[in-house]
Design a protein around this motif. Sequence first.
Motif, PDB file in Angstrom:
ATOM      1  N   ASN A   1      25.557  -1.544 -32.222  1.00 15.19           N
ATOM      2  CA  ASN A   1      25.867  -0.317 -31.505  1.00 15.19           C
ATOM      3  C   ASN A   1      24.611   0.305 -30.902  1.00 15.19           C
ATOM      4  O   ASN A   1      24.636   0.847 -29.801  1.00 15.19           O
ATOM      5  CB  ASN A   1      26.489   0.702 -32.471  1.00 15.19           C
ATOM      6  CG  ASN A   1      27.925   0.975 -32.117  1.00 15.19           C
ATOM      7  OD1 ASN A   1      28.263   1.097 -30.946  1.00 15.19           O
ATOM      8  ND2 ASN A   1      28.762   1.078 -33.119  1.00 15.19           N
ATOM      9  N   ALA A   2      23.505   0.222 -31.661  1.00 12.31           N
ATOM     10  CA  ALA A   2      22.236   0.775 -31.170  1.00 12.31           C
ATOM     11  C   ALA A   2      21.782   0.026 -29.918  1.00 12.31           C
ATOM     12  O   ALA A   2      21.270   0.635 -28.973  1.00 12.31           O
ATOM     13  CB  ALA A   2      21.174   0.703 -32.265  1.00 12.31           C
TER      14      ALA A   2
ATOM     15  N   VAL B   1      22.941   1.613 -22.484  1.00 11.32           N
ATOM     16  CA  VAL B   1      23.502   2.785 -21.788  1.00 11.32           C
ATOM     17  C   VAL B   1      22.373   3.715 -21.334  1.00 11.32           C
ATOM     18  O   VAL B   1      22.349   4.183 -20.188  1.00 11.32           O
ATOM     19  CB  VAL B   1      24.493   3.551 -22.697  1.00 11.32           C
ATOM     20  CG1 VAL B   1      24.877   4.892 -22.073  1.00 11.32           C
ATOM     21  CG2 VAL B   1      25.740   2.710 -22.953  1.00 11.32           C
TER      22      VAL B   1
ATOM     23  N   PHE C   1      23.793  -1.480 -27.760  1.00  7.37           N
ATOM     24  CA  PHE C   1      24.709  -1.048 -26.699  1.00  7.37           C
ATOM     25  C   PHE C   1      24.254   0.296 -26.126  1.00  7.37           C
ATOM     26  O   PHE C   1      24.194   0.496 -24.911  1.00  7.37           O
ATOM     27  CB  PHE C   1      26.128  -0.936 -27.267  1.00  7.37           C
ATOM     28  CG  PHE C   1      27.186  -0.590 -26.251  1.00  7.37           C
ATOM     29  CD1 PHE C   1      27.824  -1.592 -25.528  1.00  7.37           C
ATOM     30  CD2 PHE C   1      27.560   0.728 -26.026  1.00  7.37           C
ATOM     31  CE1 PHE C   1      28.811  -1.272 -24.592  1.00  7.37           C
ATOM     32  CE2 PHE C   1      28.537   1.053 -25.092  1.00  7.37           C
ATOM     33  CZ  PHE C   1      29.165   0.043 -24.373  1.00  7.37           C
ATOM     34  N   ASN C   2      23.910   1.216 -27.037  1.00  5.13           N
ATOM     35  CA  ASN C   2      23.489   2.548 -26.583  1.00  5.13           C
ATOM     36  C   ASN C   2      22.143   2.507 -25.873  1.00  5.13           C
ATOM     37  O   ASN C   2      21.905   3.284 -24.943  1.00  5.13           O
ATOM     38  CB  ASN C   2      23.444   3.523 -27.763  1.00  5.13           C
ATOM     39  CG  ASN C   2      24.836   3.857 -28.268  1.00  5.13           C
ATOM     40  OD1 ASN C   2      25.822   3.616 -27.576  1.00  5.13           O
ATOM     41  ND2 ASN C   2      24.918   4.415 -29.466  1.00  5.13           N
TER      42      ASN C   2
ATOM     43  N   GLY D   1      20.085   5.271 -33.167  1.00  9.88           N
ATOM     44  CA  GLY D   1      20.817   4.474 -32.197  1.00  9.88           C
ATOM     45  C   GLY D   1      21.904   5.195 -31.431  1.00  9.88           C
ATOM     46  O   GLY D   1      22.402   4.682 -30.445  1.00  9.88           O
ATOM     47  N   LYS D   2      22.301   6.378 -31.894  1.00 11.16           N
ATOM     48  CA  LYS D   2      23.348   7.093 -31.166  1.00 11.16           C
ATOM     49  C   LYS D   2      22.776   7.711 -29.901  1.00 11.16           C
ATOM     50  O   LYS D   2      21.577   7.946 -29.797  1.00 11.16           O
ATOM     51  CB  LYS D   2      23.909   8.212 -32.052  1.00 11.16           C
ATOM     52  CG  LYS D   2      24.963   7.768 -33.027  1.00 11.16           C
ATOM     53  CD  LYS D   2      25.749   8.991 -33.490  1.00 11.16           C
ATOM     54  CE  LYS D   2      26.022   8.982 -34.957  1.00 11.16           C
ATOM     55  NZ  LYS D   2      26.503  10.281 -35.436  1.00 11.16           N
ATOM     56  N   LEU D   3      23.667   8.012 -28.985  1.00 11.47           N
ATOM     57  CA  LEU D   3      23.243   8.660 -27.744  1.00 11.47           C
ATOM     58  C   LEU D   3      22.938  10.133 -28.005  1.00 11.47           C
ATOM     59  O   LEU D   3      23.518  10.751 -28.907  1.00 11.47           O
ATOM     60  CB  LEU D   3      24.345   8.526 -26.686  1.00 11.47           C
ATOM     61  CG  LEU D   3      24.624   7.074 -26.251  1.00 11.47           C
ATOM     62  CD1 LEU D   3      25.911   6.993 -25.452  1.00 11.47           C
ATOM     63  CD2 LEU D   3      23.440   6.530 -25.446  1.00 11.47           C
TER      64      LEU D   3
ATOM     65  N   ASP E   1      18.023   4.309 -37.449  1.00 12.36           N
ATOM     66  CA  ASP E   1      17.970   3.500 -36.233  1.00 12.36           C
ATOM     67  C   ASP E   1      17.970   4.334 -34.957  1.00 12.36           C
ATOM     68  O   ASP E   1      17.754   3.799 -33.881  1.00 12.36           O
ATOM     69  CB  ASP E   1      19.076   2.448 -36.226  1.00 12.36           C
ATOM     70  CG  ASP E   1      20.481   3.044 -36.194  1.00 12.36           C
ATOM     71  OD1 ASP E   1      20.614   4.278 -36.181  1.00 12.36           O
ATOM     72  OD2 ASP E   1      21.444   2.269 -36.181  1.00 12.36           O
TER      73      ASP E   1
ATOM     74  N   TYR F   1      33.329   6.196 -27.781  1.00 16.97           N
ATOM     75  CA  TYR F   1      33.646   4.906 -27.159  1.00 16.97           C
ATOM     76  C   TYR F   1      35.108   4.758 -26.735  1.00 16.97           C
ATOM     77  O   TYR F   1      35.407   4.031 -25.800  1.00 16.97           O
ATOM     78  CB  TYR F   1      33.289   3.758 -28.106  1.00 16.97           C
ATOM     79  CG  TYR F   1      31.826   3.690 -28.411  1.00 16.97           C
ATOM     80  CD1 TYR F   1      30.895   3.569 -27.373  1.00 16.97           C
ATOM     81  CD2 TYR F   1      31.351   3.766 -29.708  1.00 16.97           C
ATOM     82  CE1 TYR F   1      29.545   3.524 -27.636  1.00 16.97           C
ATOM     83  CE2 TYR F   1      29.997   3.724 -29.975  1.00 16.97           C
ATOM     84  CZ  TYR F   1      29.105   3.601 -28.943  1.00 16.97           C
ATOM     85  OH  TYR F   1      27.761   3.568 -29.206  1.00 16.97           O
TER      86      TYR F   1
ATOM     87  N   THR G   1      23.640   4.929 -36.325  1.00 13.57           N
ATOM     88  CA  THR G   1      24.875   4.260 -35.904  1.00 13.57           C
ATOM     89  C   THR G   1      25.594   3.741 -37.139  1.00 13.57           C
ATOM     90  O   THR G   1      25.184   4.011 -38.270  1.00 13.57           O
ATOM     91  CB  THR G   1      24.578   3.056 -34.999  1.00 13.57           C
ATOM     92  OG1 THR G   1      23.898   2.061 -35.785  1.00 13.57           O
ATOM     93  CG2 THR G   1      23.727   3.455 -33.811  1.00 13.57           C
ATOM     94  N   ARG G   2      26.604   2.907 -36.911  1.00 13.76           N
ATOM     95  CA  ARG G   2      27.339   2.348 -38.057  1.00 13.76           C
ATOM     96  C   ARG G   2      26.462   1.407 -38.886  1.00 13.76           C
ATOM     97  O   ARG G   2      26.864   0.996 -39.972  1.00 13.76           O
ATOM     98  CB  ARG G   2      28.594   1.633 -37.571  1.00 13.76           C
ATOM     99  CG  ARG G   2      28.340   0.356 -36.788  1.00 13.76           C
ATOM    100  CD  ARG G   2      29.626  -0.137 -36.162  1.00 13.76           C
ATOM    101  NE  ARG G   2      29.493  -1.511 -35.687  1.00 13.76           N
ATOM    102  CZ  ARG G   2      30.435  -2.135 -34.963  1.00 13.76           C
ATOM    103  NH1 ARG G   2      31.532  -1.495 -34.630  1.00 13.76           N
ATOM    104  NH2 ARG G   2      30.258  -3.373 -34.575  1.00 13.76           N
ATOM    105  N   ASP G   3      25.287   1.059 -38.339  1.00 10.44           N
ATOM    106  CA  ASP G   3      24.352   0.210 -39.095  1.00 10.44           C
ATOM    107  C   ASP G   3      23.207   1.012 -39.707  1.00 10.44           C
ATOM    108  O   ASP G   3      22.292   0.423 -40.291  1.00 10.44           O
ATOM    109  CB  ASP G   3      23.754  -0.863 -38.176  1.00 10.44           C
ATOM    110  CG  ASP G   3      24.825  -1.636 -37.433  1.00 10.44           C
ATOM    111  OD1 ASP G   3      25.717  -2.178 -38.117  1.00 10.44           O
ATOM    112  OD2 ASP G   3      24.789  -1.669 -36.189  1.00 10.44           O
TER     113      ASP G   3
END
Lengths: 140, 309
Positions: A99-100, A106, A102-103, B47-49, B45, B153, B77-79
């Motif tokens: 997911n990281a 983006v 993918f973001n 990793g989120k926006l 991470d 998403y 993120t989910r990880d």
Amino acid sequence: MLRKLALAAVAALTISASSALADDALFHDLGGRDGIATIVDDATANFLADPRIKATFDNTNMDRFKTNLTDQLCVVAGGPCVYKGQSMHDAHKGLHLTNADFNALVEDLQAGMDKVGVSFATQNRLLARLAPMNRDVVTK
Amino acid sequence: MRIDVLAALAAVSTSLLAIAPAFADDAPQPASSGSVIDQGMSMFDDGKLLATGGVSDLEGAGGGGLATWALTTGYGTRDGVGLDGHFTYIALPDYSLWTEGVAVGLWDRVELSYAHLTFDTEKVGAALGLGKDFEFDQDVVGAKVKIVGDAIYDQDSWLPQIAVGAQYKSTDHVDILHAVGAKSGDGTDFYVAATKLFLEESLLVDVTLRETKANQFGILGFGGDKNDSYSSEFEGSAAYLFSRDFALGGEFRTKPDNLGIAKENDAWDVFAAYFINKHVSVTLAYLNLGNIVIKDNQQGAYLSLQVGL
């Protein structure tokens, strides 16, 4: 009665005509295929400079990638293009993207659109259509 | 008291803003296989926006200001995991409220939070015979679990992200709470939150239903002489995203009305949130809590700072 039906038919045609117009509005707001190609050029440069995801492209033919991505975004935006690449699922199989990742992609695409001057609201209209691809792209 | 708190917040803000640019352009490095510390830090991470972790609400959970959202706090993120802390100061005409807390988001699924609220009665304390600047302190421990959906998403679906949660709240000075009619000094809220980003419209919407006995969020205890059973309450937010780092919105929250000594009103706010980067965000709001005990029209400024890993 007939007159009402005729009016209804005209109304229905008008609505479908306007929705057909609305369908490629995003394509035009992104500057057509040329505009999208410029966005893809900038975004791809960002992907390859991004330490988070650049290794993903080690075995990628970047010219073909750019053509495919441009066609894909064109189709997604409602433009008159044909995407000849693989499905999202097949293209990302085995890449173990998170997911990281993918973001990160983006964010790089957003930066590309910023550079070309695409408004934030227009960017979001495109991203809204790309976001569900997350399910096929993220395999880890 | 108010000046001390403001000065402290200003000092903290200034020092954090000074640190912020150092974070701003640190492109996250690939996970290192090096030291244990490196491996540990790679859990964060980032990793989120930007902005998709929300901010810290009044009760310390990930949300807006008044409303608790279904989003998991932080940028893991989910990880990964995310960790953040917040400082919030609310200046009302006759009271002030200060909250600080920490929250952790685990795998974009589970959120655990702790917040400490300090409610300063200022001159009202003296008028009520408690003493000027008499304070009520409350601890809030919260847990939230995402059940279904992804607010960001799932743009091809109407399904929002839905989470359920509970907040255990405990307030001190139970003898005084009893004197004003409250039945208990502690209580547990249960809620279900539905949050969705309508990305096509750049609009984030949250609707939350809460089962609670809390009087003024629990600051005046739980249950009361008028009503001692759970009430179903509503809270909601709508925020328009003007850019990746700036949102303007409004919130509304209904509250129980359990105490005979004063009518409790619904609360609302309008807010601006600025996400400087994934480590620092600032929220400014104009907040209306309505009547609080002997004072009506308690509306004022809400200033919140969130910092995170």
